[in-house]
Design a protein around this motif. Structure first.
Motif: not given
Length: 519
Positions: A178-179, A181-184, A511-512
């Motif tokens: 999740r971390s 995926s949050s960075y793009g 990617r989430r």
């Protein structure tokens, strides 16, 4: 003046003596090199017993196979496909290779007594695996197998293992993805490394009753993991040398790869020793239901315990991580399979919107498509690509091949998964449906699909490994899309090792996904 002359004479004499010694040393080294070269040329002219000029052996010794194939296993698969009995003899290695299910059955069941691991195999892996279950025969093997099998069959252990995997998913793996995926789309993860860390954490808790975070080590845990990988790789390379005297001599002199192996093994020893120390330190404060505690109750030899710890690390970390890495590499190339997995998960969940954090692990056994996809992945990319035994006596294989006493006989699971004669004309295609009949998973003979071995030596951790991998697959596929970057399942490149390892890792973008029921 006379004193000066005497001093000068002494100095000249000392210089001459020094030069004489150096010149003598140079001449001695030159003579030794000349003699060694002459002996080598004489040996080559005489063609010693291990020499063979057949096309297969010539291609192996000169590495000319690499002009056409990226991996040795792909070349072996090519040779075995063309061989009439699906059996090839690599004379320079003293090795008979087979992809014939009847021969695998012969080795693992019918003539199990004639095909032990053998002393030559044990010598190759002795520094790394010692007397662990994967490197012994007879009473030592039977003792470890019986004790481990009894524990792994316990309903309490199975429930404990499922809870460990669920906790590691919820608290570590899913938050990490999740971390990322949050960075793009710019941040890449090495999925192979991620799964190795995940599997290591799981095996430490399940088999040793320890959280790796409690280990008091002199170096970061990543340094010990690297040492484990290095020891595995260099031990495997020993088996590829035509004359074993070469690596044995390097070991004696502590030079080259053998020096690297010794250094790596020392770190592995330190890791295993700390695991044992911490388990003793916990003592009665812990449940004592883990595998290591049971072995410690029967064994007082720390060196033997070290070998058992390393073997369980190899089984629980490397094979699971290899299987998961290959699965998601294939999934990246086959998004339709990921969609089918999600459909099945929603269907088994009864139409509710499941999440990785809340999914009921008891329902994993009802996911036949997930099971089929995992087996199909391991057909193409078995975590252990081949397995060798040494003939205890003369024998004739079912295809008519004569095997002399002491010959290494290897069944090649990687090649078997790519045989048109076994899997049909689409054998190179990732197609989970081939394992389903009426929507239910139907297993194949273990001698046609020897990923978990077969017969008396069938893998005792099979059910645990499948549960762990299915749980990861469901949790990750539900929540994320994983895209391999500059890697493809259609042309992989492997690094040497006891388990299948992708050279350079497997970089991915994560990617989430937004959770929603399929339409």
């Amino acid at each position: 003046m006379g004193a000066d002359a005497t001093t000068l004479h002494i100095a000249v004499h000392a210089l001459a003596s020094s030069l004489q010694a150096q010149v003598a040393a140079v001449f001695f080294v030159s003579a030794a090199c000349t003699v060694a070269l002459a002996l080598l040329l004489a040996l080559l002219r005489l063609r010693p017993p291990w020499w063979c000029a057949c096309p297969v052996c010539e291609a192996y010794v000169t590495a000319s196979w690499a002009r056409e194939f990226d991996n040795l296993c792909d070349w072996y698969a090519h040779l075995l496909r063309r061989a009439p009995g699906r059996t090839v003899h690599v004379h320079v290695l003293g090795n008979v290779l087979t992809a014939n299910p009847a021969t695998v059955d012969h080795m693992l069941r019918c003539r199990f007594d004639n095909y032990p691991k053998g002393a030559p195999f044990s010598a190759i892996l002795a520094d790394f695996l010692g007397r662990g279950i994967f490197n012994v025969d007879g009473d030592g093997w039977l003792f470890q197998r019986k004790l481990a099998a009894a524990e792994l069959a316990s309903p309490a252990i199975r429930a404990f293992a499922a809870n460990v995997v669920a906790s590691e998913l919820r608290c570590r793996l899913i938050p990490l993805l999740r971390s990322a995926s949050s960075y793009g789309s710019e941040r890449l993860l090495d999925l192979q490394d991620v799964f190795r860390r995940f599997a290591f954490d799981c095996i430490c808790k399940i088999s040793f009753g320890l959280d790796p975070g409690c280990l008091e080590l002199s170096l970061p845990i990543s340094a010990f993991a690297d040492a484990f990988d290095t020891a595995s790789m260099l031990s495997a390379r020993r088996a590829t040398v035509p004359m074993h005297v070469v690596w044995k001599l390097k070991r004696l002199l502590n030079i080259g790869e053998e020096r690297e192996l010794r250094d790596a093994t020392r770190l592995v020893d330190a890791l295993a020793a700390e695991v044992i120390r911490q388990r003793r330190k916990l003592g009665s404060a812990a449940s004592g239901d883990d595998l290591l505690s049971r072995f410690m109750g029967s064994i007082n030899d720390d060196k033997y315990l070290r070998d058992i710890v390393v073997s369980f690390m190899l089984a629980g970390r490397d094979t699971v991580a290899s299987g998961l890495t290959a699965f998601f590499l294939l999934l990246s190339d086959h998004p339709v399979v990921a969609a089918a997995i999600r459909d099945e998960v929603f269907r088994v969940a009864g139409g509710r919107d499941p999440t990785a954090a809340s999914f009921d692990f008891d329902k994993l056994k009802d996911m036949h498509y997930v099971h089929a996809a995992l087996y199909e992945s391991m057909r193409l990319f078995p975590p252990v690509q081949f397995d060798s035994k040494f003939a205890a006596g003369d024998d004739t294989l079912p295809d008519g091949t004569f095997v002399a006493k002491g010959t290494r006989v290897t069944y090649h699971a990687y090649a078997m998964g790519r045989m048109e004669s076994l899997w049909g004309p689409d054998c190179a295609v990732f197609r989970p449906e081939r394992w389903l009949s009426g929507g239910r998973f139907v297993p194949e003979s273990p001698y046609r699909y020897p990923v978990f071995q077969g017969g008396v030596r069938v893998c005792i951790g099979k059910d645990l490994a499948i549960m762990e991998m299915k749980a990861v697959i469901v949790a990750v596929v539900l929540s994320f899309d994983v895209e391999a970057v500059d890697r493809s399942s259609r042309r992989p490149k492997f690094a040497p090792g006891l388990t299948a390892t992708f050279a350079g890792g497997v970089p991915v973008r994560v990617r989430r996904r937004a959770h929603c029921a399929p339409s």
